[in-house]
Write an enzyme that holds these catalytic residues in place. Sequence first.
Site, PDB file in Angstrom:
ATOM      1  N   ARG A  67     -48.021  41.468  24.009  1.00  0.00           N
ATOM      2  CA  ARG A  67     -49.241  40.539  24.242  1.00  0.00           C
ATOM      3  C   ARG A  67     -49.452  40.305  25.550  1.00  0.00           C
ATOM      4  NH1 ARG A  67     -50.496  42.346  19.196  1.00  0.00           N
ATOM      5  NH2 ARG A  67     -49.584  41.104  17.334  1.00  0.00           N
ATOM      6  N   ASP A 296     -42.082  46.859  15.069  1.00  0.00           N
ATOM      7  CA  ASP A 296     -43.518  46.672  15.083  1.00  0.00           C
ATOM      8  C   ASP A 296     -43.652  45.126  15.423  1.00  0.00           C
ATOM      9  OD1 ASP A 296     -46.115  46.736  15.206  1.00  0.00           O
ATOM     10  OD2 ASP A 296     -46.330  47.072  12.960  1.00  0.00           O
TER      11      ASP A 296
HETATM   12  C1  NCD Z   1     -50.126  45.053  14.980  1.00  0.00           C
HETATM   13  C2  NCD Z   1     -50.735  43.956  15.698  1.00  0.00           C
HETATM   14  O1  NCD Z   1     -50.700  43.083  15.495  1.00  0.00           O
HETATM   15  O2  NCD Z   1     -50.744  44.352  17.072  1.00  0.00           O
HETATM   16  N1  NCD Z   1     -50.151  44.674  13.714  1.00  0.00           N
HETATM   17  C3  NCD Z   1     -49.886  45.046  12.478  1.00  0.00           C
HETATM   18  O3  NCD Z   1     -49.881  44.510  11.328  1.00  0.00           O
HETATM   19  N2  NCD Z   1     -48.653  45.785  12.406  1.00  0.00           N
HETATM   20  C4  NCD Z   1     -50.833  46.191  14.962  1.00  0.00           C
HETATM   21  C5  NCD Z   1     -50.144  47.551  14.577  1.00  0.00           C
HETATM   22  O4  NCD Z   1     -49.081  47.774  14.769  1.00  0.00           O
HETATM   23  O5  NCD Z   1     -50.888  48.260  13.621  1.00  0.00           O
HETATM   24 ZN    ZN Z   2     -49.322  50.200  13.858  1.00  0.00          ZN
HETATM   25 ZN    ZN Z   3     -47.642  48.011  15.972  1.00  0.00          ZN
END
Ligand code: NCD
Ligand code: ZN
Ligand code: ZN
Length: 425
Positions: A67, A296
Amino acid sequence: MKSPFIVFKGGKIATPLGVRRADVLVDSKSGRILRISSHILSKGARAINCHSLILLPGAIDPHVHMRDPEDTSKESFSTGTASALSGGVTTIIDMPCYRNPATTTIPAYNKKRAIARKKCRCDYQLRFGASERNQKEAARSNSPSLKVFLADTGSELSCSYAAAARHFAAFPKEKPICVHAEDSARINARKLRFVEHEKVRDKISAQIACEKALKFAARAGRRRIHMCHLTTAKEVDMCRRHQNATYEINPAHLHLCIDDLRDLGFLGKVNPPLRDRTEMKRLWRKVGDDTIMASDHAPHLPRQKKSGAPGFPGVGTLLPLMLQAVHSRKLTLPRLARITSYNAARAFSLSGKGEIAEGKDADIVLVDMARKWRISAKNRLSKCGWTPFEGAEIYGKIEGVYLRGRLAYDGKKVLSRAGNGKEVK
Ligand code: NCD
Ligand code: ZN
Ligand code: ZN
Ligand code: ZN
């Protein structure tokens, strides 16, 4: 003056090929592993007794959203990499920002690199973002990999299939293109019929997009492609049939399913969604020597979750959850070393990373498998302030994390300072 040499004495070293008990000599000045041998004299060096510990290669998380600079109220390179180190992750690959500014231009990419250099506490690499029209700029960007969103993100950072195909042709073939694959057309149609998140973004939406991405990649010749956060066994099979594909699984999709939404409520929303228990078990059975684990890490503040933001924080729980899986005999230590470190280093050409071996970076995680501890947002250190695994009691306590031969986390506190992290070439 403290000696720059450290000997890790008598620990069990996990490598992709097996587990061996040996001493490891490290030079914290060069940051490298000098020697691994059954008995190394520790005269003049600092000796660390590891007889009751496992030595793991520093984990690599190739999919995180720190972020920065997009929205540092919920995470930043400094807080996100602190969380990483608390969970034994010594290298991250950060995803492009969606906005403020989107990492889809070379100036935005370079600006982000300058911020990362000042703030990262662990090693890192940054990924450029694909937009509908930036094929030429992406190819010229020098980014080691590219992110393509085949799903609507409400930002510039997303691609139609046609635009993605043009990226597949334009971006250097040997560098991986990482794909978030969910079919927007099917999702939009289902929005009219369903409210439940998993019914809208269903398994078939993921499988359609996965199949198309792999097909377009094949048409582009020997194109390296990497499929992000797979949630169904079928997608793993598709990747395994494809010569130049790698794929990742998020430990959250192995440990949580739609039944957990009762407890998690609005916190349980993620893309792609949690699946049913049967699919979760099928996905577990697919975990193999070619799997790459990726968290992720997608931190959002609780109030943003309440208004529908998808994603879980995860960089601090990736290795702990997989250590618990070793404890419960779902995984062996050699496979753990592969899927949390070795495979990602190979897939993303992270030089010096991925293995406890002579000449490699001394990124070493010390684990006491007999010790139980409790996951909490407080000890995971993400700025977002919550985790879907709050209160979970698990085995495999991380007692120390060394980044290039220096103690970066002592089991309680992060010692590595902002700016200590290096960009991995
Ligand atoms: C991710 C994000 O918040 O950036 N959110 C998610 O649900 N995985 C985006 C992503 O990786 O698709
Ligand atoms: Zn993703
Ligand atoms: Zn992601
Ligand atoms: Zn010994």
